[in-house]
Design an enzyme around this catalytic site. Structure first.
Site, mmCIF file in Angstrom:
data_model
loop_
_atom_site.group_PDB
_atom_site.id
_atom_site.type_symbol
_atom_site.label_atom_id
_atom_site.label_comp_id
_atom_site.label_asym_id
_atom_site.label_seq_id
_atom_site.Cartn_x
_atom_site.Cartn_y
_atom_site.Cartn_z
ATOM 1 C CB SER A 130 72.329 76.868 -38.829
ATOM 2 O OG SER A 130 72.857 75.739 -38.205
ATOM 3 C CE1 TYR A 155 76.449 76.719 -42.075
ATOM 4 C CE2 TYR A 155 75.857 75.505 -40.094
ATOM 5 C CZ TYR A 155 75.500 76.050 -41.307
ATOM 6 O OH TYR A 155 74.211 75.931 -41.769
#
Ligand SMILES: NC(=O)c1ccc[n+]([C@@H]2O[C@H](COP(=O)([O-])OP(=O)(O)OC[C@H]3O[C@@H](n4cnc5c(N)ncnc54)[C@H](O)[C@@H]3O)[C@@H](O)[C@H]2O)c1
Length: 320
Positions: A130, A155
Site C-alpha cells: 500500500s 494499517y
C-alpha cells in the site's frame, strides 16, 4: 504465460475478484480463498463472486488465511505454482476500533501463506502492499527508495511489516516475491468504506458528505483495470524480488474528485468540512517509473472516465 494454478487470497474482495476474473479469462486454474468477513457488507463480496465470476470456472474456499490447517489442505490439494495474495484487513481508520484484525489478517495471515508457499515450493508470489507505507512523505512523488519507517497508521505498519517479512522469505528460501504498493484503487465493485463510494451514495441519496482535511487532501486515484494489469504483469514477469509503486502518477485534489462525482451523478453535494482523521495522510502521489521499467506497466484510465464508470456501476447495482 503458461497455464498456472494460481491461489488468489481475498478473491471475493474488490481487487482480488477483478484479478481472479482476468486470470480465469487468461486460462489459468484459479483457486480463491476468502473468509467473507463483515468489515463491510459481505453481500457485496457474495455478489462480486456471483456476478463478476458468473459462468467462469474456479474453486472457492471460504476460509481464513490464518487457519494453517485449512490452508495446508488447500495447498496440498491444488499445489498452486503462483500465489496472488490480496487478502488483508484494509482501511486506515478501522484500526482504532479493531487493531487485532490487522495483526491477525495482515501479519499472521501473510506469515501463514509465506510459510506454506515455502513448504509447497510455490514459484512466484505477488502481494498487495500500500501507498500508506510512505506516511506523510517529505517530498512527492514518492519512490520505492524513500523512507518507509514512520507509518502513521497501524494499517500502514502492518503492510510495511508484510514487505519486510516477505523479503526475509525471499532471502532465506529464494522465493520470488513482488510487493505492489497500490495507490487509492477505485472502480466498479469498489469498497464501501472508500471516499468515491460514500460520496456517490450520498449524492444519490441526497445526503451531505464529510470532507476531511478541510478539503485539502489529494490522492493518486488509480483505476481498477490498471491495477489488474499491473498484478497480471507482475505474475507474468515474476521478478526475484521487487517492491513497486502502482499509482497513476497524479495527485488529484479531493475536491476535484468530488466535482466529478457531482457531474457523473448530476447531483450537488452538500459538504461538511472537517479536520484530518488520525492515520490519514495529506497526499498520495506515486512515481511509478520503476513499475514501468520492470513490468512495462502503464496506467491508462483518467479520473473522469473512472468516476463515470464507477457511478454507472453503482446506479445499476443499487438500482438507483
Ligand atoms: N483498495 C485500495 O485502494 C487499496 C490500496 C492499497 C492497498 N490495498 C490492498 O489491496 C488488497 C485488496 O484490497 P481491497 O481494496 O480489494 O479490499 P477488500 O477488503 O475488498 O478485499 C480484501 C478481501 O480479503 C478478505 N479477507 C480479509 N481478511 C481475510 C482473512 N484473514 N482470511 C481470508 N480472507 C480475508 C476479505 O473478506 C475481502 O474480501 C489488500 O491487501 C489491501 O490492503 C488496497
Amino acid at each position: 504465460m503458461q497455464k498456472n494454478v494460481i491461489l488468489v487470497t481475498g478473491g471475493a474482495g474488490f481487487i482480488g475478484c477483478h484479478v481472479a476474473k482476468r486470470l480465469i479469462e487468461l486460462g489459468h486454474d484459479v483457486v480463491i480463498v476468502d473468509n467473507f468477513n463483515p468489515y463491510y457488507d459481505p453481500s457485496l463480496k457474495e455478489a462480486r463472486i456471483a456476478t463478476l465470476l458468473k459462468d467462469l470456472p474456479f474453486t472457492l474456499y471460504r476460509n481464513d488465511i490464518q487457519d494453517e490447517h485449512a490452508m495446508r489442505k488447500i495447498f496440498d490439494r491444488h499445489k498452486p505454482n503462483l500465489l496472488c495474495h490480496q487478502a488483508a484487513q484494509a482501511g486506515v481508520r478501522y484500526a482504532t476500533q479493531d487493531p487485532f484484525a490487522y495483526g491477525q489478517s495482515n501479519l499472521m495471515g501473510t506469515l501463514t501463506l509465506l510459510e506454506l508457499a515455502r513448504e509447497f515450493q510455490v514459484q512466484g508470489i505477488v502481494m498487495a502492499s500500500s501507498s500508506s507505507v510512505y506516511g506523510d512523505a517529505a517530498h512527492y512523488p514518492v519512490k520505492e527508495t524513500d523512507v518507509t519507517d514512520q507509518p502513521i497508521s497501524l494499517y500502514a505498519a502492518t503492510k510495511r511489516s508484510c514487505e519486510l517479512i516477505a523479503y526475509s522469505y525471499h532471502h532465506l528460501y529464494n522465493l520470488p516475491i513482488t510487493c505492489l504498493r497500490y495507490f487509492t484503487v477505485y472502480g466498479p465493485w469498489g469498497r464501501p468504506d472508500m471516499a468515491i463510494f460514500s460520496f456517490t451514495k450520498a449524492a444519490i441519496e441526497g445526503k451531505p458528505i464529510n470532507v476531511y482535511g478541510q478539503g485539502e487532501m489529494a490522492r493518486d486515484f488509480t483505476y481498477i483495470d490498471d491495477i489488474v494489469d499491473g498484478v497480471i504483469k507482475a505474475l507474468q514477469v515474476n521478478l526475484p524480488w521487487a517492491v513497486l509503486n502502482l499509482g497513476r502518477g497524479n495527485a488529484e485534489p479531493l475536491m476535484h474528485m468530488i466535482q466529478l462525482v457531482e457531474q457523473a451523478t448530476g447531483e450537488h453535494l452538500e459538504k461538511r468540512f472537517l479536520d484530518m482523521q488520525p492515520g490519514d495522510v495529506k497526499q498520495t502521489f506515486a512515481d511509478a517509473s520503476l513499475a514501468k521499467e520492470r513490468l512495462s506497466w502503464e496506467p491508462h484510465t483518467r479520473l473522469d472516465e473512472g468516476v463515470a464508470a464507477f457511478v454507472a456501476w453503482y446506479k445499476k447495482y443499487y438500482g438507483a
